[in-house]
Design a protein around this motif. Structure first.
Motif, PDB file in Angstrom:
ATOM      1  N   ALA A   1      21.467 -42.037  17.354  1.00  0.00           N
ATOM      2  CA  ALA A   1      21.761 -43.010  16.303  1.00  0.00           C
ATOM      3  C   ALA A   1      20.707 -44.118  16.302  1.00  0.00           C
ATOM      4  CB  ALA A   1      23.144 -43.611  16.530  1.00  0.00           C
ATOM      5  N   ASN A   2      20.417 -44.647  15.132  1.00  0.00           N
ATOM      6  CA  ASN A   2      19.506 -45.783  15.032  1.00  0.00           C
ATOM      7  C   ASN A   2      20.034 -46.913  15.909  1.00  0.00           C
ATOM      8  OD1 ASN A   2      18.215 -44.242  13.117  1.00  0.00           O
ATOM      9  ND2 ASN A   2      18.811 -45.509  11.380  1.00  0.00           N
ATOM     10  N   GLY A   3      19.155 -47.546  16.659  1.00  0.00           N
ATOM     11  CA  GLY A   3      19.596 -48.645  17.504  1.00  0.00           C
ATOM     12  C   GLY A   3      18.573 -49.021  18.545  1.00  0.00           C
ATOM     13  N   VAL A   4      18.998 -49.904  19.432  1.00  0.00           N
ATOM     14  CA  VAL A   4      18.149 -50.384  20.525  1.00  0.00           C
ATOM     15  C   VAL A   4      18.679 -49.773  21.821  1.00  0.00           C
ATOM     16  CG1 VAL A   4      17.342 -52.421  21.773  1.00  0.00           C
ATOM     17  CG2 VAL A   4      17.666 -52.532  19.286  1.00  0.00           C
ATOM     18  N   TYR A   5      17.777 -49.190  22.614  1.00  0.00           N
ATOM     19  CA  TYR A   5      18.142 -48.511  23.847  1.00  0.00           C
ATOM     20  C   TYR A   5      17.257 -48.998  24.991  1.00  0.00           C
ATOM     21  CZ  TYR A   5      20.478 -45.192  20.739  1.00  0.00           C
ATOM     22  OH  TYR A   5      21.296 -44.616  19.788  1.00  0.00           O
ATOM     23  N   PRO A   6      17.827 -49.111  26.207  1.00  0.00           N
ATOM     24  CA  PRO A   6      16.983 -49.424  27.359  1.00  0.00           C
ATOM     25  C   PRO A   6      16.077 -48.235  27.667  1.00  0.00           C
ATOM     26  CG  PRO A   6      19.225 -48.943  28.073  1.00  0.00           C
ATOM     27  CD  PRO A   6      19.232 -48.942  26.565  1.00  0.00           C
ATOM     28  N   ALA A   7      14.854 -48.541  28.086  1.00  0.00           N
ATOM     29  CA  ALA A   7      13.887 -47.479  28.368  1.00  0.00           C
ATOM     30  C   ALA A   7      13.046 -47.843  29.589  1.00  0.00           C
ATOM     31  CB  ALA A   7      12.979 -47.242  27.171  1.00  0.00           C
ATOM     32  N   VAL A   8      12.656 -46.811  30.330  1.00  0.00           N
ATOM     33  CA  VAL A   8      11.774 -46.973  31.481  1.00  0.00           C
ATOM     34  C   VAL A   8      10.622 -45.984  31.297  1.00  0.00           C
ATOM     35  CG1 VAL A   8      11.540 -46.849  33.992  1.00  0.00           C
ATOM     36  CG2 VAL A   8      13.705 -47.615  32.975  1.00  0.00           C
ATOM     37  N   PHE A   9       9.403 -46.473  31.424  1.00  0.00           N
ATOM     38  CA  PHE A   9       8.192 -45.659  31.316  1.00  0.00           C
ATOM     39  C   PHE A   9       7.507 -45.690  32.678  1.00  0.00           C
ATOM     40  CE2 PHE A   9       9.222 -47.410  27.211  1.00  0.00           C
ATOM     41  CZ  PHE A   9       9.082 -46.330  26.351  1.00  0.00           C
ATOM     42  N   SER A  10       7.142 -44.509  33.197  1.00  0.00           N
ATOM     43  CA  SER A  10       6.554 -44.422  34.536  1.00  0.00           C
ATOM     44  C   SER A  10       5.419 -43.415  34.565  1.00  0.00           C
ATOM     45  CB  SER A  10       7.613 -44.001  35.559  1.00  0.00           C
ATOM     46  OG  SER A  10       8.732 -44.856  35.521  1.00  0.00           O
TER      47      SER A  10
ATOM     48  N   TRP B   1       2.938 -46.336  38.485  1.00  0.00           N
ATOM     49  CA  TRP B   1       3.166 -47.522  37.646  1.00  0.00           C
ATOM     50  C   TRP B   1       4.476 -47.333  36.902  1.00  0.00           C
ATOM     51  CZ3 TRP B   1       3.764 -47.347  32.341  1.00  0.00           C
ATOM     52  CH2 TRP B   1       3.752 -48.564  31.657  1.00  0.00           C
ATOM     53  N   THR B   2       5.161 -48.428  36.616  1.00  0.00           N
ATOM     54  CA  THR B   2       6.379 -48.348  35.815  1.00  0.00           C
ATOM     55  C   THR B   2       6.613 -49.653  35.070  1.00  0.00           C
ATOM     56  OG1 THR B   2       8.700 -47.661  35.868  1.00  0.00           O
ATOM     57  CG2 THR B   2       7.983 -49.130  37.621  1.00  0.00           C
ATOM     58  N   GLU B   3       7.298 -49.561  33.946  1.00  0.00           N
ATOM     59  CA  GLU B   3       7.760 -50.752  33.236  1.00  0.00           C
ATOM     60  C   GLU B   3       9.079 -50.435  32.548  1.00  0.00           C
ATOM     61  OE1 GLU B   3       4.873 -52.177  30.409  1.00  0.00           O
ATOM     62  OE2 GLU B   3       5.333 -50.654  28.941  1.00  0.00           O
ATOM     63  N   SER B   4       9.936 -51.442  32.492  1.00  0.00           N
ATOM     64  CA  SER B   4      11.249 -51.310  31.853  1.00  0.00           C
ATOM     65  C   SER B   4      11.306 -52.247  30.658  1.00  0.00           C
ATOM     66  CB  SER B   4      12.354 -51.691  32.835  1.00  0.00           C
ATOM     67  OG  SER B   4      12.335 -50.849  33.950  1.00  0.00           O
ATOM     68  N   GLY B   5      11.982 -51.793  29.631  1.00  0.00           N
ATOM     69  CA  GLY B   5      12.136 -52.607  28.430  1.00  0.00           C
ATOM     70  C   GLY B   5      13.163 -51.968  27.526  1.00  0.00           C
ATOM     71  N   SER B   6      12.986 -52.149  26.244  1.00  0.00           N
ATOM     72  CA  SER B   6      13.879 -51.510  25.282  1.00  0.00           C
ATOM     73  C   SER B   6      13.056 -50.946  24.132  1.00  0.00           C
ATOM     74  CB  SER B   6      14.923 -52.498  24.763  1.00  0.00           C
ATOM     75  OG  SER B   6      14.296 -53.567  24.096  1.00  0.00           O
ATOM     76  N   ILE B   7      13.633 -49.934  23.503  1.00  0.00           N
ATOM     77  CA  ILE B   7      13.005 -49.321  22.329  1.00  0.00           C
ATOM     78  C   ILE B   7      13.991 -49.394  21.178  1.00  0.00           C
ATOM     79  CG2 ILE B   7      11.494 -47.765  23.626  1.00  0.00           C
ATOM     80  CD1 ILE B   7      13.609 -45.529  22.997  1.00  0.00           C
ATOM     81  N   THR B   8      13.465 -49.383  19.982  1.00  0.00           N
ATOM     82  CA  THR B   8      14.287 -49.336  18.773  1.00  0.00           C
ATOM     83  C   THR B   8      14.018 -48.007  18.090  1.00  0.00           C
ATOM     84  OG1 THR B   8      14.133 -51.737  18.529  1.00  0.00           O
ATOM     85  CG2 THR B   8      14.795 -50.478  16.579  1.00  0.00           C
ATOM     86  N   THR B   9      15.097 -47.255  17.835  1.00  0.00           N
ATOM     87  CA  THR B   9      14.932 -45.930  17.229  1.00  0.00           C
ATOM     88  C   THR B   9      15.338 -45.938  15.759  1.00  0.00           C
ATOM     89  OG1 THR B   9      17.165 -45.209  17.831  1.00  0.00           O
ATOM     90  CG2 THR B   9      15.406 -44.761  19.417  1.00  0.00           C
ATOM     91  N   THR B  10      14.635 -45.130  14.998  1.00  0.00           N
ATOM     92  CA  THR B  10      14.973 -44.814  13.611  1.00  0.00           C
ATOM     93  C   THR B  10      14.870 -43.305  13.502  1.00  0.00           C
ATOM     94  OG1 THR B  10      14.014 -46.907  12.867  1.00  0.00           O
ATOM     95  CG2 THR B  10      14.382 -45.209  11.189  1.00  0.00           C
ATOM     96  N   ALA B  11      15.995 -42.652  13.231  1.00  0.00           N
ATOM     97  CA  ALA B  11      16.067 -41.187  13.241  1.00  0.00           C
ATOM     98  C   ALA B  11      15.597 -40.640  14.585  1.00  0.00           C
ATOM     99  CB  ALA B  11      15.260 -40.592  12.090  1.00  0.00           C
ATOM    100  N   GLY B  12      15.855 -41.399  15.642  1.00  0.00           N
ATOM    101  CA  GLY B  12      15.474 -40.995  16.986  1.00  0.00           C
ATOM    102  C   GLY B  12      14.043 -41.337  17.356  1.00  0.00           C
ATOM    103  N   LEU B  13      13.211 -41.690  16.372  1.00  0.00           N
ATOM    104  CA  LEU B  13      11.796 -41.991  16.624  1.00  0.00           C
ATOM    105  C   LEU B  13      11.614 -43.416  17.133  1.00  0.00           C
ATOM    106  CD1 LEU B  13      10.253 -40.389  13.426  1.00  0.00           C
ATOM    107  CD2 LEU B  13      10.150 -39.485  15.751  1.00  0.00           C
ATOM    108  N   PHE B  14      10.646 -43.583  18.032  1.00  0.00           N
ATOM    109  CA  PHE B  14      10.313 -44.913  18.537  1.00  0.00           C
ATOM    110  C   PHE B  14       8.825 -44.974  18.856  1.00  0.00           C
ATOM    111  CE2 PHE B  14      10.954 -42.459  22.372  1.00  0.00           C
ATOM    112  CZ  PHE B  14       9.984 -42.933  23.235  1.00  0.00           C
TER     113      PHE B  14
END
Length: 114
Positions: free
Chosen positions: A43-52, A64-77
């Motif tokens: 669903a469209n929305g804001v989700y917590p995300a971790v990139f490593s 390396w790692t960073e944590s943040g949030s992503i916003t999806t539209t049709a699952g795309l971010f």
């Protein structure tokens, strides 16, 4: 004399530019799509995300790692890697292979990508 100064300035600029490129990128744009277990976009929305970044496609040393949030539209971010935690200088130059793992809403999005 002015010509000599100009040539020296050009050479210095090229040397500094070369060392900046060797250090690697400070930001990398990454685009992905988050799907449900059934294969539908989340669903469209804001989700917590971790990139490593890791050295290997499975398990291995965390580079390396960073944590943040992503916003999806049709699952795309889209996310700029390095925008929250700086990517270490030389990370790509000192590792023969680097693999990206993305975790969204606590779920690892497999497989890692090189």
């Amino acid at each position: 004399m002015n010509r000599l100064i100009t040539i020296c300035m050009i050479v210095l600029c090229l040397l500094f530019a070369g060392s900046a490129f060797a250090a690697g990128p400070t930001l990398m744009s990454y685009q992905g799509q988050v799907l449900t277990a059934g294969g539908a976009p989340v669903a469209n929305g804001v989700y917590p995300a971790v990139f490593s970044f890791y050295q290997t496609p499975v398990a291995g040393l965390l580079l390396w790692t960073e944590s943040g949030s992503i916003t999806t539209t049709a699952g795309l971010f889209t996310h700029n890697l390095g925008s929250i935690s700086a990517i270490p200088a030389g990370l790509f130059a000192t590792n023969s292979s680097v693999w990206l793992e993305v975790s969204v809403n606590g779920q690892i999005q497999a497989p890692r990508t090189q």
